[in-house]
Design a protein around this motif. Sequence first.
Motif, PDB file in Angstrom:
ATOM      1  N   THR A 209       1.377   1.532 -19.855  1.00 30.52           N
ATOM      2  CA  THR A 209       0.637   0.495 -20.568  1.00 30.52           C
ATOM      3  C   THR A 209       0.738   0.678 -22.084  1.00 30.52           C
ATOM      4  N   LYS A 210       1.225   1.857 -22.509  1.00 32.19           N
ATOM      5  CA  LYS A 210       1.412   2.090 -23.954  1.00 32.19           C
ATOM      6  C   LYS A 210       2.874   1.814 -24.323  1.00 32.19           C
ATOM      7  N   GLU A 211       3.039   0.814 -25.166  1.00 34.66           N
ATOM      8  CA  GLU A 211       4.383   0.361 -25.493  1.00 34.66           C
ATOM      9  C   GLU A 211       5.254   1.453 -26.111  1.00 34.66           C
ATOM     10  N   GLU A 212       4.616   2.400 -26.828  1.00 35.26           N
ATOM     11  CA  GLU A 212       5.425   3.443 -27.485  1.00 35.26           C
ATOM     12  C   GLU A 212       6.101   4.374 -26.469  1.00 35.26           C
ATOM     13  N   ASN A 213       5.629   4.332 -25.234  1.00 36.76           N
ATOM     14  CA  ASN A 213       6.257   5.169 -24.210  1.00 36.76           C
ATOM     15  C   ASN A 213       7.486   4.513 -23.557  1.00 36.76           C
ATOM     16  N   TRP A 214       7.649   3.226 -23.841  1.00 35.75           N
ATOM     17  CA  TRP A 214       8.757   2.525 -23.205  1.00 35.75           C
ATOM     18  C   TRP A 214      10.091   3.039 -23.746  1.00 35.75           C
ATOM     19  N   GLY A 215      11.116   2.928 -22.926  1.00 34.99           N
ATOM     20  CA  GLY A 215      12.443   3.362 -23.361  1.00 34.99           C
ATOM     21  C   GLY A 215      13.108   2.318 -24.247  1.00 34.99           C
ATOM     22  N   THR A 216      14.371   2.556 -24.546  1.00 37.57           N
ATOM     23  CA  THR A 216      15.114   1.630 -25.397  1.00 37.57           C
ATOM     24  C   THR A 216      15.486   0.381 -24.609  1.00 37.57           C
ATOM     25  N   LYS A 217      15.121  -0.779 -25.156  1.00 42.24           N
ATOM     26  CA  LYS A 217      15.339  -2.023 -24.437  1.00 42.24           C
ATOM     27  C   LYS A 217      16.805  -2.461 -24.504  1.00 42.24           C
ATOM     28  N   VAL A 218      17.380  -2.679 -23.359  1.00 43.11           N
ATOM     29  CA  VAL A 218      18.744  -3.195 -23.299  1.00 43.11           C
ATOM     30  C   VAL A 218      18.680  -4.582 -22.689  1.00 43.11           C
ATOM     31  N   GLU A 219      19.233  -5.552 -23.410  1.00 49.43           N
ATOM     32  CA  GLU A 219      19.196  -6.917 -22.909  1.00 49.43           C
ATOM     33  C   GLU A 219      20.564  -7.317 -22.365  1.00 49.43           C
TER      34      GLU A 219
END
Length: 485
Positions: A209-219
């Motif tokens: 739920t904490k965005e800073e924990n998300w990985g690098t976004k690949v589109e």
Amino acid sequence: MDKYKVLIGLEMHCEISETNTKVFSSAENSYKDEPNSNVRPVDLGFPGTLPVVNKEAVKKALMASIILNCKQPEYIYFERKNYYYPDLPKGFQITQETKPAPVGIYGELEYECNGEMKKARINNIHLEEDAASTDHYSRYSTIDYNRAGVPLLELVTYPDFRSADEAVAFLETMRRIYQYAGISEADSRKGQVRCDVNVSIMDKDLDETKEENWGTKVEIKNVNSFSGVRDAINYEIERQIEAKENGTYDDMEQQTRRWDEASMTTIYMRGKVDAIDYKYFVEPNIPKFKLAESWVEEIRKSIPVLANERKHTYIEEYGLSNYDATILVKEKSISDFYEETIKLGADPKTSSNWMTTVILGHLNKYELEIKDIYLTPEYLVELINLVEKGDISSKQSKEVFYKILEEKKSPSEIVKSLGMKQIGDEDTLRPMIVKIIEEHLDLIEEYRKGRNVFDFFVGQVMKQTRGQANPSLTAKIIKEEIDKR
Ligand code: MN
């Protein structure tokens, strides 16, 4: 895989096919015509031309917004997304990019994935115009402006999917919504549905739920089929896990890739530094207008019965299994056909059995749609009735079914031409059976000793009637006649 969890977000583009004209021009919204025949000057960005909003397209967009439980805006207005490409001769796309412009924001949708109910949050759904379509050949390219200005709905979700299965189940649910609501055929084969997919992975024990924990976004851009979405996601998960394992993940930049069907891989297109600045601003040629609450209510009331509701009816009222009901609502054309047979008086379970086994089996085998075959709801009901009246056996009815398609004739005509009528009246069968038994009285003795002579008698009756005796009636009479003796 056990060490990581996957965050997947979707952008689903779906053309609104069910309007007469394009979203900002009077050119016909059609897929069937010659390339470059449905084009007005405004679609080509001729100087002095002005866009006019298609009310029907806005209505359908709002209907999608309502179904997705989104908040509708106070004012409808559009924005310009500025870039040049041959498929966009105006040099900008009219869209609704920044909040609160979209026809819907902050919604959510429940969907079923492998028998489990899931929920996905919707960031927004907006109405925009499609670009022209281009085809590239080895020495030249072609362009078709029929698609330029076709109304397009773009749906943006939060990264709420944890697997390719969930993402695809959501997309299939959306496709059904568009079809059942009369918004779009949503046919991938016609290029009406295109998806962009965001994939990132993160360590399993971190708080998602904490965005800073998300990985690098690949589109991954422009995936044209749901199977492509599934493959692209699974490929990208593997690729990112490998980067984690070999220590290169942290160096990976945010990037845009494309799905390459031929190699079944994703290919790097551009990084974040090359991201395009589209210089959005409010489209000055379309006046902002206030969205009347009464209109929204009117649209809400006009939403047709959707797939889930139909499924519920099939289970609760018709007594079908969840499995069969799910199959029947998967395609609207199938569900419509099924409901028509019920209206014509068919037993819901019998009709469902025909649909889910024989008919869908045939359609899937030859990759056909129900409208492609010479079977109408009327014919199916007629066929069911022939079995119920005992005119033909259920085994014969399968044969009749394929003959209908082959010879393009009605069930009764086929039954007549094949001389198939089943003998189902007792007055014909009983004397025949009595005669057979009288001729084999020795067997009755054997029968009392426990030998199975029953099948022998049935066989004799079938032989004499060339297989046309009603099997259950035949068995009943044989039993009665043996018991008498
Ligand atoms: Mn867009």
